[in-house]
Design an enzyme around this catalytic site. Structure first.
Site, PDB file in Angstrom:
ATOM      1  N   ASN A   9       0.861  -1.736   0.717  1.00 24.34           N
ATOM      2  CA  ASN A   9       0.462   0.080   0.383  1.00 24.34           C
ATOM      3  C   ASN A   9       1.175   1.451  -0.046  1.00 24.34           C
ATOM      4  OD1 ASN A   9      -1.727   1.519   0.473  1.00 24.34           O
ATOM      5  ND2 ASN A   9      -2.260   1.861   2.400  1.00 24.34           N
ATOM      6  N   TRP A  10       1.421   1.719  -1.228  1.00 25.18           N
ATOM      7  CA  TRP A  10       1.996   2.975  -1.035  1.00 25.18           C
ATOM      8  C   TRP A  10       1.719   3.989  -0.797  1.00 25.18           C
ATOM      9  CZ3 TRP A  10       3.886   2.868  -7.437  1.00 25.18           C
ATOM     10  CH2 TRP A  10       4.846   2.276  -6.913  1.00 25.18           C
ATOM     11  N   LYS A  11      -0.290   4.121  -0.587  1.00 29.07           N
ATOM     12  CA  LYS A  11      -0.520   5.561  -0.081  1.00 29.07           C
ATOM     13  C   LYS A  11      -0.210   6.641  -1.091  1.00 29.07           C
ATOM     14  CE  LYS A  11      -0.469   3.154   4.715  1.00 29.07           C
ATOM     15  NZ  LYS A  11      -0.265   3.250   6.088  1.00 29.07           N
ATOM     16  N   GLU A  96      -7.098   4.835   7.557  1.00 30.69           N
ATOM     17  CA  GLU A  96      -6.587   6.314   7.307  1.00 30.69           C
ATOM     18  C   GLU A  96      -8.526   7.126   7.084  1.00 30.69           C
ATOM     19  OE1 GLU A  96      -2.861   5.093   5.018  1.00 30.69           O
ATOM     20  OE2 GLU A  96      -1.834   4.810   7.199  1.00 30.69           O
ATOM     21  N   GLU A 166      -5.437  -4.581  10.659  1.00 23.45           N
ATOM     22  CA  GLU A 166      -4.410  -3.876  10.550  1.00 23.45           C
ATOM     23  C   GLU A 166      -5.133  -3.378  11.844  1.00 23.45           C
ATOM     24  OE1 GLU A 166      -2.717  -3.211   6.459  1.00 23.45           O
ATOM     25  OE2 GLU A 166      -3.710  -1.149   6.788  1.00 23.45           O
ATOM     26  N   GLY A 172       2.677   1.740  10.770  1.00 22.70           N
ATOM     27  CA  GLY A 172       3.533   3.323  10.452  1.00 22.70           C
ATOM     28  C   GLY A 172       4.308   3.620  12.129  1.00 22.70           C
ATOM     29  N   SER A 211       3.479  -2.747  10.185  1.00 25.59           N
ATOM     30  CA  SER A 211       5.209  -2.321  10.448  1.00 25.59           C
ATOM     31  C   SER A 211       5.316  -3.963   9.981  1.00 25.59           C
ATOM     32  CB  SER A 211       5.364  -2.364  11.522  1.00 25.59           C
ATOM     33  OG  SER A 211       4.609  -0.268  12.436  1.00 25.59           O
ATOM     34  N   GLY A 232       2.719  -0.938   4.374  1.00 22.66           N
ATOM     35  CA  GLY A 232       2.862   0.152   3.611  1.00 22.66           C
ATOM     36  C   GLY A 232       4.395   1.106   3.811  1.00 22.66           C
ATOM     37  N   GLY A 233       4.823   1.459   4.254  1.00 20.00           N
ATOM     38  CA  GLY A 233       6.464   1.725   4.331  1.00 20.00           C
ATOM     39  C   GLY A 233       7.413   0.688   3.508  1.00 20.00           C
TER      40      GLY A 233
HETATM   41  P1  13P Z   1       3.155   0.603   7.823  1.00 18.35           P
HETATM   42  O1  13P Z   1       3.938  -1.028   7.085  1.00 18.35           O
HETATM   43  O2  13P Z   1       4.039   2.086   7.348  1.00 18.35           O
HETATM   44  O3  13P Z   1       2.986   0.440   9.231  1.00 18.35           O
HETATM   45  O4  13P Z   1       1.085   0.262   7.095  1.00 18.35           O
HETATM   46  C1  13P Z   1       0.483  -1.015   6.612  1.00 18.35           C
HETATM   47  C2  13P Z   1      -0.439  -0.468   6.494  1.00 18.35           C
HETATM   48  O5  13P Z   1      -1.525   0.659   6.848  1.00 18.35           O
HETATM   49  C3  13P Z   1      -0.524  -0.438   5.391  1.00 18.35           C
HETATM   50  O6  13P Z   1      -2.145  -0.668   4.900  1.00 18.35           O
END
Ligand code: 13P
Length: 247
Positions: A9-11, A96, A166, A172, A211, A232-233
């Site tokens: 998920n690149w956001k 989010e 999640e 994050g 994470s 995510g990250g």
């Molecule tokens: P992180 O991996 O950055 O914690 O984000 C998780 C996330 O929100 C994936 O949708």
């Protein structure tokens, strides 16, 4: 036996050239047999990256869509628009989106319907905030999210759902749920789905998100009810994401 899904998920990250560079790097990564890789990229890049990935095993996902078929919803994107450019997946219900864009379970149920109606598969996110976890209310919290967001579906429609658990306190933050915490909740989710849909629970993919990184992916993926991850990250770096895919 369920295969594994590793979804990024690149956001709201990556400028156009960077997005292409990352996809081009991932195209050369070796993907273990039986692992489906999905990239949830900003909607602006879906068309271009869909062409780039034509014929490749990596699939694309949108990060949101609107619940209406079409109309006066300035700035929004419909599920049919995604389907028309061969995007097979959409992430719905990310914490989010729930927090910053006020998407409640009723709106999400309508989005799920719109996505399935257009022929998309849905990665449906759920997960509790820290205070709910600390009060030991996490299972009930997630149950309500699933009941109100998903469980109106019939069994045929439900076959197009992947659930991503999640926990908000792990997103994050660098704090990952322990493998025991992940397994506990994934098993609870599978039981909820079994109570509603019976055997469909056995083929349901439940992804963990929060994470996930190369150093913890292996032990999380080894849990019997964890069928992969929503990352995510660490999905923004080709090396890290490749290591997670290979884990
Ligand atoms: P992180 O991996 O950055 O914690 O984000 C998780 C996330 O929100 C994936 O949708």
């Amino acid at each position: 036996m369920r295969n594994k899904i590793v979804a990024g998920n690149w956001k709201m990250n990556k400028i156009r050239g960077e997005a292409n560079d990352l996809v081009n790097a991932l195209k050369t990564a070796s993907i273990p047999a039986g692992t489906q890789v999905i990239l949830g990229v900003p909607s602006l890049y879906l068309s271009e990256l869909s062409s780039n990935l034509q014929g490749h095993a990596i699939k694309l996902s949108a990060q949101n869509c609107h619940q209406a078929v079409s109309g006066a919803y300035t700035g929004e994107i419909s599920a049919a628009m995604l389907a028309a450019i061969d995007v097979p997946y959409v992430i719905l219900g990310h914490s989010e989106r729930r927090a910053y864009f006020h998407e409640d379970n009723a709106i999400l149920a309508a989005k799920v319907d719109a996505a399935l109606e257009a022929g998309l598969k849905v990665i449906f996110c759920c997960g509790e905030p820290l205070e709910v976890r600390e009060a030991n209310g996490h299972v009930a919290f997630v149950q309500k999210q699933l009941e109100e967001g998903l469980f109106h579906l019939d069994e045929t429609a439900f076959a197009n759902i992947t659930i991503a658990y999640e926990p908000i306190w792990a997103i994050g933050t660098g704090v990952t749920a322990s493998k025991e915490q992940a397994q506990e909740m994934h098993l609870e989710i599978r039981k909820m789905v079994a109570a509603k849909y019976g055997d469909a629970s056995k083929s349901l993919h439940i992804l963990y998100g929060g994470s996930v990184k190369p150093s913890n992916a292996g032990e999380i993926f080894a849990q019997p009810d964890v069928d992969g991850a929503l990352v995510g990250g660490a999905s923004l770096k080709a090396d890290d994401f490749t290591q997670i895919i290979q884990a």
